[in-house]
Design a protein around this motif. Structure first.
Motif, PDB file in Angstrom:
ATOM      1  N   ALA A  34      -6.144   4.713   0.252  1.00  0.00           N
ATOM      2  CA  ALA A  34      -4.580   4.650   0.526  1.00  0.00           C
ATOM      3  C   ALA A  34      -3.925   5.917   0.538  1.00  0.00           C
ATOM      4  CB  ALA A  34      -3.919   3.318  -0.162  1.00  0.00           C
ATOM      5  N   THR A  35      -2.971   6.314   1.037  1.00  0.00           N
ATOM      6  CA  THR A  35      -2.202   7.637   1.041  1.00  0.00           C
ATOM      7  C   THR A  35      -0.826   7.149   0.681  1.00  0.00           C
ATOM      8  OG1 THR A  35      -2.188   7.709   3.299  1.00  0.00           O
ATOM      9  CG2 THR A  35      -4.104   8.797   2.406  1.00  0.00           C
ATOM     10  N   HIS A  36      -0.312   6.047   1.056  1.00  0.00           N
ATOM     11  CA  HIS A  36       0.924   5.760   1.029  1.00  0.00           C
ATOM     12  C   HIS A  36       1.085   4.196   0.481  1.00  0.00           C
ATOM     13  CE1 HIS A  36       5.142   5.817   1.952  1.00  0.00           C
ATOM     14  NE2 HIS A  36       5.290   4.808   2.629  1.00  0.00           N
ATOM     15  N   THR A  60      -1.465   3.369   4.867  1.00  0.00           N
ATOM     16  CA  THR A  60      -0.421   2.460   4.058  1.00  0.00           C
ATOM     17  C   THR A  60      -1.025   1.217   3.540  1.00  0.00           C
ATOM     18  OG1 THR A  60       1.588   3.704   5.404  1.00  0.00           O
ATOM     19  CG2 THR A  60       1.967   1.515   4.198  1.00  0.00           C
ATOM     20  N   VAL A  61      -0.800   0.989   2.311  1.00  0.00           N
ATOM     21  CA  VAL A  61      -1.024  -0.322   1.707  1.00  0.00           C
ATOM     22  C   VAL A  61       0.063  -1.102   1.274  1.00  0.00           C
ATOM     23  CG1 VAL A  61      -2.332  -1.339  -0.159  1.00  0.00           C
ATOM     24  CG2 VAL A  61      -3.612   0.335   1.282  1.00  0.00           C
ATOM     25  N   VAL A  92     -10.954   4.678   4.949  1.00  0.00           N
ATOM     26  CA  VAL A  92     -10.055   3.993   5.724  1.00  0.00           C
ATOM     27  C   VAL A  92     -10.009   2.506   5.538  1.00  0.00           C
ATOM     28  CG1 VAL A  92      -8.859   3.898   7.922  1.00  0.00           C
ATOM     29  CG2 VAL A  92      -9.724   5.863   7.251  1.00  0.00           C
ATOM     30  N   PHE A  93      -8.933   1.896   4.893  1.00  0.00           N
ATOM     31  CA  PHE A  93      -9.008   0.527   4.790  1.00  0.00           C
ATOM     32  C   PHE A  93      -8.816  -0.021   6.095  1.00  0.00           C
ATOM     33  CE2 PHE A  93      -6.305  -2.822   2.707  1.00  0.00           C
ATOM     34  CZ  PHE A  93      -7.088  -3.908   2.829  1.00  0.00           C
ATOM     35  N   LEU A  94      -9.549  -1.039   6.978  1.00  0.00           N
ATOM     36  CA  LEU A  94      -9.293  -1.499   7.968  1.00  0.00           C
ATOM     37  C   LEU A  94      -8.417  -2.597   8.042  1.00  0.00           C
ATOM     38  CD1 LEU A  94     -13.010  -1.779   9.325  1.00  0.00           C
ATOM     39  CD2 LEU A  94     -11.390   0.136   9.481  1.00  0.00           C
ATOM     40  N   PRO A  95      -7.290  -2.504   9.116  1.00  0.00           N
ATOM     41  CA  PRO A  95      -6.277  -3.597   9.378  1.00  0.00           C
ATOM     42  C   PRO A  95      -7.094  -4.704   9.838  1.00  0.00           C
ATOM     43  CG  PRO A  95      -6.244  -2.100  10.931  1.00  0.00           C
ATOM     44  CD  PRO A  95      -7.112  -1.455   9.816  1.00  0.00           C
ATOM     45  N   ARG A 138       9.983   2.950   3.471  1.00  0.00           N
ATOM     46  CA  ARG A 138       9.669   3.856   4.601  1.00  0.00           C
ATOM     47  C   ARG A 138       8.130   3.985   4.825  1.00  0.00           C
ATOM     48  NH1 ARG A 138      13.957   2.339   4.985  1.00  0.00           N
ATOM     49  NH2 ARG A 138      15.866   3.776   5.037  1.00  0.00           N
ATOM     50  N   ASN A 139       7.802   4.127   6.131  1.00  0.00           N
ATOM     51  CA  ASN A 139       6.190   4.778   6.184  1.00  0.00           C
ATOM     52  C   ASN A 139       5.978   6.163   5.815  1.00  0.00           C
ATOM     53  OD1 ASN A 139       7.352   6.303   8.169  1.00  0.00           O
ATOM     54  ND2 ASN A 139       6.659   5.023   9.850  1.00  0.00           N
ATOM     55  N   SER A 140       4.728   6.388   6.280  1.00  0.00           N
ATOM     56  CA  SER A 140       4.275   7.754   5.687  1.00  0.00           C
ATOM     57  C   SER A 140       4.752   8.897   6.208  1.00  0.00           C
ATOM     58  CB  SER A 140       2.692   7.848   5.754  1.00  0.00           C
ATOM     59  OG  SER A 140       2.583   7.649   7.138  1.00  0.00           O
TER      60      SER A 140
END
Length: 347
Positions: free
Chosen positions: A187-189, A155-156, A3-6, A246-248
């Protein structure tokens, strides 16, 4: 799972590098150091710790009053330049453990010397600056911190010009670049902006000059309302593309337009890449770059408060940073809690 941290993840400190004689700041070294001192004073006034890379710790310490030094950790290491956003560690969670990813850095696509910058994280690990076992060497892939934004939920947001540029990783396709972001950042989206180039920008359209993700399915973006400005058409196309994203979950984003600064020029008349999107998020405080434009500066601060109503917003004049084609976010890298060795903060 990664998980890429915001950027709004709870933080320990901000990583910066002090301008030095053998960097590109040498022609205005005193002015540049004054700019960095003012930034760091603003951080420490809000009780934010700073890990300051420097070439000579004794010399660096003399620049700060005692009240600031108590919140600064001085770390000696070589570097070419001071843009820690792009060569500092990128933080992810992998299998519930924090990781500091050290990606390759090649001077924004071989534009500038980067031999020392590219080794900064490796040297910090050798100096035990990172907490035990968090460092991960990913330097076979070129990736700058200013080129990627995330909501922390997979999301990235990035730009095609940068991630697919031929001088970084050989000119990847969007699909190939997305696969790397998936493998390395979890990233998944992945959303690629195809528009939005600022005059004077050396980064090939880093996302942190154009559009920033925020909590609540929100994106803040750089707008331009002046039809006579050469950026107008490009930023209008960017806005249109953002409205189509659009988001995931298939939902549109809440879009918030940041004002566009009035043009800022250097000594030879070239336009510099001033943008209010280059703000830094810390624990409960957002630091905004200001450009001595009272109306625009105030409007930008008020606009960011819409997306971050629970945060204090502090402005810092950053015109000197612009002279090397960067701004506040470029000069900083947020460090999540437990990424750095706690001994650093006990000195």
């Amino acid at each position: 799972m990664r998980v890429f941290l915001p950027e709004w993840t709870p933080q320990e400190a901000v990583l910066m590098a002090l301008p030095a004689e053998d960097t590109d700041w040498n022609y205005i070294l005193s002015e540049a150091r004054d700019q960095y001192v003012r930034i760091i004073k603003a951080f420490t006034a809000e009780n934010i710790r700073v890990v300051l890379l420097c070439h000579d710790a004794s010399e660096a310490m003399n620049l700060f009053p005692q009240c600031c030094k108590e919140l600064i950790s001085f770390v000696e290491t070589p570097y070419n330049d001071t843009w820690t956003r792009d060569y500092g560690p990128i933080s992810v969670i992998k299998d519930d453990r924090l990781r500091a990813l050290d990606f390759g850095f090649n001077g924004w696509g071989l534009k500038f010397a980067s031999d020392r910058d590219n080794l900064v994280n490796l040297r910090l690990n050798e100096k035990c600056v990172f907490d035990q076992s968090v460092y991960r060497n990913e330097r076979s892939f070129i990736l700058e911190g200013g080129s990627v934004e995330t909501d922390g939920e997979g999301t990235v947001l990035t730009t095609t010009r940068c991630l697919c540029s031929p001088n970084r990783n050989g000119g990847l396709s969007k699909h190939e670049a997305a696969q790397h972001l998936s493998d390395l950042l979890g990233a998944t989206h992945i959303l690629f902006l195809d528009y939005g180039a600022l005059e004077g920008d050396d980064t090939d359209s880093h996302i942190d000059t154009l559009a920033r993700m925020a909590p609540g399915n929100t994106i803040l973006f750089t707008g331009c309302r002046n039809m006579d400005d050469p950026h107008f058409e490009e930023l209008l196309k960017m806005r249109a593309q953002l409205s189509m994203f659009r988001n995931s979950m298939g939902e549109p984003f809440n879009l918030i337009e940041l004002p566009f600064p009035d043009p800022v020029y250097n000594e030879d008349g070239s336009r510099l890449p001033a943008t209010y999107a280059n703000y830094l998020i810390t624990d409960k405080v957002i630091f905004m770059p200001l450009y001595n434009q009272p109306h625009n500066d105030m409007l930008a601060m008020q606009t960011v408060r819409i997306a971050f109503p629970d945060y204090k917003v502090v402005g810092i004049e950053c015109l000197t940073l612009l002279r090397q084609h960067g701004s506040l976010h470029c000069a900083t890298m947020q460090i999540p809690r437990n990424l750095f060795n706690p001994v650093l903060f006990d000195l």
